[in-house]
Design an enzyme around this catalytic site. Structure first.
Site, PDB file in Angstrom:
ATOM      1  N   SER A 287       0.818  -1.220   0.000  1.00 48.90           N
ATOM      2  CA  SER A 287       0.000   0.000   0.000  1.00 48.90           C
ATOM      3  C   SER A 287       0.848   1.265   0.000  1.00 48.90           C
ATOM      4  CB  SER A 287      -0.930   0.008   1.215  1.00 48.90           C
ATOM      5  OG  SER A 287      -1.792  -1.105   1.206  1.00 48.90           O
ATOM      6  N   HIS A 344       1.374   4.251   5.013  1.00 47.51           N
ATOM      7  CA  HIS A 344       0.606   4.828   3.913  1.00 47.51           C
ATOM      8  C   HIS A 344       0.960   6.302   3.720  1.00 47.51           C
ATOM      9  CE1 HIS A 344      -1.617   1.179   4.686  1.00 47.51           C
ATOM     10  NE2 HIS A 344      -2.382   1.371   3.623  1.00 47.51           N
TER      11      HIS A 344
END
Length: 406
Positions: A287, A344
């Site tokens: 991610s 992230h």
């Protein structure tokens, strides 16, 4: 005065209309006053006229993802009195002044990125909206559903898809999850709701662990988490975004240097920030790399802002923000279960900085066109690289200062 570029295969406009054009080329246009004696001629991408008429057929800007496009992109071309084509090519000498005028087809299409990043146009049927919606949904998950699956074009797309970086790393990620589950089995739902192995197995195969990175100098754990995932749900979500959005950008930018450098640096930067912000959390996943790709995509769109029509601007930004919000939301849902917000965020910041460095020249032009101020590309590039270096070094040093145990 005769034109030097006479057309050797002058055909009537009626005969030309009978010839099929490859998708998404569209037919349209007619010969106006002054271009009737001898008829007008057009061909794919250009044309001329024997008595003063010229024009060419064009296509809209190719974009990744999904967008609605108008199928009426015929450019207007005019011819001087001596018959030399100034719009779509030269023709034989004529004594009139003719032109091809735009004649929209009235059709609209939904443009979807194909397996290899190519554009697939799905013509919208106003009488069957649900059928069009179903095709778009199927193409959104897998472009194989659109068109003949075994056509020559699809076979070329399959070959390009299999050889892409996104496909290769996706295969590695699938294999690694299978190995993780084979060794450690499935953890309980309470421990791992993503349907994956227990934490000790994730650490064994290279998950991010601050103690092992800082106190045992296993620096390679800053990169290896990108090949691992916390479970089947975690992997499925990342593969969808990787093969539908990131793959189109790989096709648009090329593998090296923009795409692969952004992907790997974002993965490392995200894990570095995670090491500092969440030292007690084991995290894995791609991610951070995908958010870096989307961050770089945002910069690319800003760099192309003056050269992009308003509809494409809105769609492109909406697409990027959609992916970013979903990935961040996924991190919030599975927070603490091998997925963390700091990785992230770190990947997104790195992607933005790398994007400025790679697209500094285009971004400088865009700033000048929109704000009226001149910014040297080298200044943008130096500032972005300096900022990225400071952030990475700062996270690395602070991690060792705060969590190193003698």
């Amino acid at each position: 005065k005769k034109s030097k570029n006479k057309m050797s295969n002058v055909r009537s406009f009626a005969d030309l209309n009978k010839e099929p054009l490859p998708n998404p080329w569209v037919r349209g246009g007619n010969v106006s006053s002054g271009g009737a004696s001898g008829g007008g001629v057009a061909s794919n991408g250009g044309g001329g006229a024997s008595s003063g008429g010229g024009g060419k057929l064009g296509r809209g800007r190719r974009l990744d993802g999904v967008e609605v496009v108008e199928l009426d992109s015929i450019e207007k071309g005019v011819v001087d009195m001596d018959g030399t084509g100034t719009g779509g090519g030269s023709g034989d000498v004529g004594d009139g002044h003719g032109e091809y005028t735009q004649q929209p087809t009235g059709q609209r299409a939904v443009r979807v990125a194909g397996l290899a990043g190519e554009n697939i146009d799905i013509v919208m049927d106003p009488d069957r909206p649900f059928r069009t919606f179903g095709k778009v949904c199927c193409a959104g998950f897998c472009p194989c559903f659109v068109g003949p699956p075994c056509s020559a074009e699809k076979k070329k797309a399959y070959a390009a898809f299999v050889l892409s970086f996104c496909f290769v790393i996706s295969v590695i990620q699938v294999i690694m999850l299978i190995v993780e589950i084979s060794v450690g089995g499935f953890a309980s739902w309470k421990e791992n709701p993503a349907l994956g192995p227990p934490g000790r197995t994730v650490i064994l195969f290279g998950g991010k662990d601050t103690d092992l990175i800082v106190n045992h100098y296993e620096i390679w754990r800053l990169l290896t988490p990108v090949f691992l995932h916390g479970g089947i749900i975690h992997l499925a979500i990342n593969l969808f975004f990787q093969l539908r959005f990131a793959l189109a950008l790989e096709k648009q930018w090329g593998l090296y240097p923009v795409f692969v450098v952004t992907y790997l640096l974002s993965a490392i930067g995200g894990n570095l920030l995670s090491t500092l912000a969440l030292p007690n959390t084991v995290s894995v996943g791609a991610s951070s790399a995908l958010l870096g790709i989307m961050g770089c995509h945002v910069i690319d769109q800003l760099a192309q802002w003056p050269h992009t029509d308003p509809t494409s601007r809105r769609f492109g930004m909406a697409q990027s923000l959609f992916v970013i919000v979903l990935l961040v939301g996924f991190a919030a849902i599975f927070q603490g279960k091998y997925v963390d917000w700091s990785a992230h965020l770190g990947g997104l910041i790195v992607g933005l900085c790398v994007g400025v460095a790679f697209f500094a020249r285009e971004l400088s032009t865009s700033v000048h066109a929109v704000l009226g101020r001149s910014v040297a590309p080298i200044a943008l590039r130096v500032v972005s690289i300096a900022l990225l270096s400071v952030l990475l070094v700062l996270c690395f040093v602070l991690s060792f200062v705060l969590y190193y145990h003698h």
